[in-house]
Design a protein around this motif. Structure first.
Motif, PDB file in Angstrom:
ATOM      1  N   TRP A  28       0.844  -1.212   0.000  1.00  0.00           N
ATOM      2  CA  TRP A  28       0.000   0.000   0.000  1.00  0.00           C
ATOM      3  C   TRP A  28       0.877   1.259   0.000  1.00  0.00           C
ATOM      4  O   TRP A  28       0.614   2.210  -0.733  1.00  0.00           O
ATOM      5  N   LEU A  29       1.927   1.246   0.818  1.00  0.00           N
ATOM      6  CA  LEU A  29       2.800   2.410   0.911  1.00  0.00           C
ATOM      7  C   LEU A  29       3.578   2.644  -0.376  1.00  0.00           C
ATOM      8  O   LEU A  29       3.842   3.790  -0.750  1.00  0.00           O
ATOM      9  N   VAL A  30       3.952   1.565  -1.064  1.00  0.00           N
ATOM     10  CA  VAL A  30       4.689   1.711  -2.319  1.00  0.00           C
ATOM     11  C   VAL A  30       3.781   2.253  -3.423  1.00  0.00           C
ATOM     12  O   VAL A  30       4.082   3.269  -4.060  1.00  0.00           O
ATOM     13  N   SER A  46       0.622   5.297  -1.452  1.00  0.00           N
ATOM     14  CA  SER A  46       1.167   6.448  -0.738  1.00  0.00           C
ATOM     15  C   SER A  46       2.333   7.077  -1.487  1.00  0.00           C
ATOM     16  O   SER A  46       2.376   8.296  -1.665  1.00  0.00           O
ATOM     17  N   ALA A  47       3.284   6.246  -1.943  1.00  0.00           N
ATOM     18  CA  ALA A  47       4.468   6.791  -2.593  1.00  0.00           C
ATOM     19  C   ALA A  47       4.203   7.158  -4.051  1.00  0.00           C
ATOM     20  O   ALA A  47       4.366   8.316  -4.439  1.00  0.00           O
ATOM     21  N   CYS A  48       3.784   6.207  -4.861  1.00  0.00           N
ATOM     22  CA  CYS A  48       3.613   6.470  -6.296  1.00  0.00           C
ATOM     23  C   CYS A  48       2.482   7.468  -6.564  1.00  0.00           C
ATOM     24  O   CYS A  48       2.676   8.496  -7.217  1.00  0.00           O
ATOM     25  N   VAL A  49       1.288   7.155  -6.069  1.00  0.00           N
ATOM     26  CA  VAL A  49       0.130   7.992  -6.365  1.00  0.00           C
ATOM     27  C   VAL A  49       0.128   9.261  -5.509  1.00  0.00           C
ATOM     28  O   VAL A  49      -0.012  10.379  -6.023  1.00  0.00           O
ATOM     29  N   GLY A  50       0.295   9.103  -4.185  1.00  0.00           N
ATOM     30  CA  GLY A  50       0.208  10.239  -3.286  1.00  0.00           C
ATOM     31  C   GLY A  50       1.300  11.271  -3.514  1.00  0.00           C
ATOM     32  O   GLY A  50       1.027  12.472  -3.600  1.00  0.00           O
ATOM     33  N   TYR A  51       2.557  10.819  -3.618  1.00  0.00           N
ATOM     34  CA  TYR A  51       3.658  11.760  -3.811  1.00  0.00           C
ATOM     35  C   TYR A  51       3.533  12.486  -5.145  1.00  0.00           C
ATOM     36  O   TYR A  51       3.828  13.684  -5.244  1.00  0.00           O
ATOM     37  N   SER A  52       3.119  11.783  -6.185  1.00  0.00           N
ATOM     38  CA  SER A  52       2.961  12.427  -7.493  1.00  0.00           C
ATOM     39  C   SER A  52       1.917  13.536  -7.426  1.00  0.00           C
ATOM     40  O   SER A  52       2.111  14.638  -7.962  1.00  0.00           O
ATOM     41  N   ALA A  53       0.804  13.255  -6.748  1.00  0.00           N
ATOM     42  CA  ALA A  53      -0.242  14.269  -6.598  1.00  0.00           C
ATOM     43  C   ALA A  53       0.273  15.456  -5.794  1.00  0.00           C
ATOM     44  O   ALA A  53       0.003  16.618  -6.124  1.00  0.00           O
TER      45      ALA A  53
END
Length: 307
Positions: free
Chosen positions: A224-226, A229-236
């Motif tokens: 979930w974090l990869v 959180s990381a791919c989708v969330g950080y990009s946003a």
């Protein structure tokens, strides 16, 4: 749909992603650092996420731009927003409830609003906003208030989370003023890869074991974090940092604590003391005063970047 309406819709979607995905990620982080070596797991998380985003960004817009100035931006962001920020969080969250960590992570909304008054893209703070920063600080003091007597150890872990929040906020403002030569997705991938190597070096230096034995729930939390959180969330988040104002970027602090408290209560049976709940209310009041409401983005900001 007009260009301004289309941009507004993109901002709304990006905000919804970081509100919900990051709000639930505190639970995933708590599970991951409980079941696995925290720095090793965090390093592997950003290494994998960075590799996935690098491949996607390369496919989307070609190879990365790696000038000397751009590499400096990547290294600074990798240090502030990935290495230091996440190292503080994963170490501290071995000893702090996920919902308490979420309460303290409201503070970037205040830090970003204040730090956003510096740099060539600075935003002016009104008298009401300045009052909000003071009120928010008072709320943080309530959240940090000890339960059942003064305990330095517990306070120390919470202060470590606050230090990570400050590092994250500094990274947000740095990126906003840096003017990256890479698109947001590619830049996010590069900073994750740089930060992940730092986390793995920190894990090795601290003596953490790289012989990770994944538990089923630890592996699920890691996934979930990869991906989310990381791919989708950080990009946003990186897209928002360059396309809107600091107060709007920091507004995720409104929603994340509520989401984290709900999932922490449902899954881990976590509880909050009344002092912490009162502190959260005061912090949110401070955030509301500091940020106002989600106003339409100024045209001068929108014109600085291509959508």
């Amino acid at each position: 749909m007009s260009e301004s309406q289309a941009l507004r819709a993109r901002i709304t979607i990006a905000l919804a992603i970081i509100y919900l995905v990051w709000g639930s990620s505190y639970l995933a982080t708590k599970i991951m650092v409980t079941d696995e070596p925290p720095l090793v797991a965090a390093g592997l998380r950003f290494l994998l996420a960075g590799a996935l985003l690098l491949a996607f960004g390369w496919w989307q817009s070609g190879p990365p731009v790696l000038t000397r100035i751009e590499l400096r931006h990547v290294l600074v962001m990798g240090l502030l927003a990935v290495l230091f920020s996440n190292a503080c969080h994963v170490i501290a969250m071995q000893h702090v409830q996920s919902n308490t960590a979420a309460l303290l992570n409201v503070t970037p909304a205040l830090w970003i609003a204040w730090l956003g008054t510096f740099g060539h893209r600075r935003s002016h703070l009104s008298g009401t906003a300045r009052l909000g920063l003071v009120v928010g600080f008072a709320g943080v003091m309530l959240v940090l208030a000890p339960k059942g007597g003064f305990q330095l150890a517990g306070l120390g872990w919470q202060l470590l989370i606050l230090l990570g929040c400050l590092s994250w906020s500094l990274g947000t403002i740095y990126y906003r003023n840096a003017g990256s030569a890479n698109p947001p997705v590619m830049f996010t991938a590069l900073q994750m890869l740089a930060g992940s190597l730092g986390l793995l070096v920190a894990a090795w230096s601290s003596g953490e074991s790289f012989d990770v034995h994944w538990t089923p729930r630890g592996l699920l939390a890691f996934g979930w974090l990869v991906l989310m959180s990381a791919c989708v969330g950080y990009s946003a988040y990186v897209w928002l940092a360059s396309h809107t104002t600091p107060v709007v970027v920091g507004s995720y602090g409104y929603v994340n604590p509520a989401v984290a408290a709900l999932v922490g209560w449902l899954v881990l049976d976590e509880k909050l003391a009344w002092m912490q709940i009162a502190g959260m209310m005061v912090i949110l009041l401070g955030v509301a005063l500091a940020t106002g409401y989600l106003t339409p983005m100024p045209k001068s900001v929108a014109q600085n970047r291509e959508t």
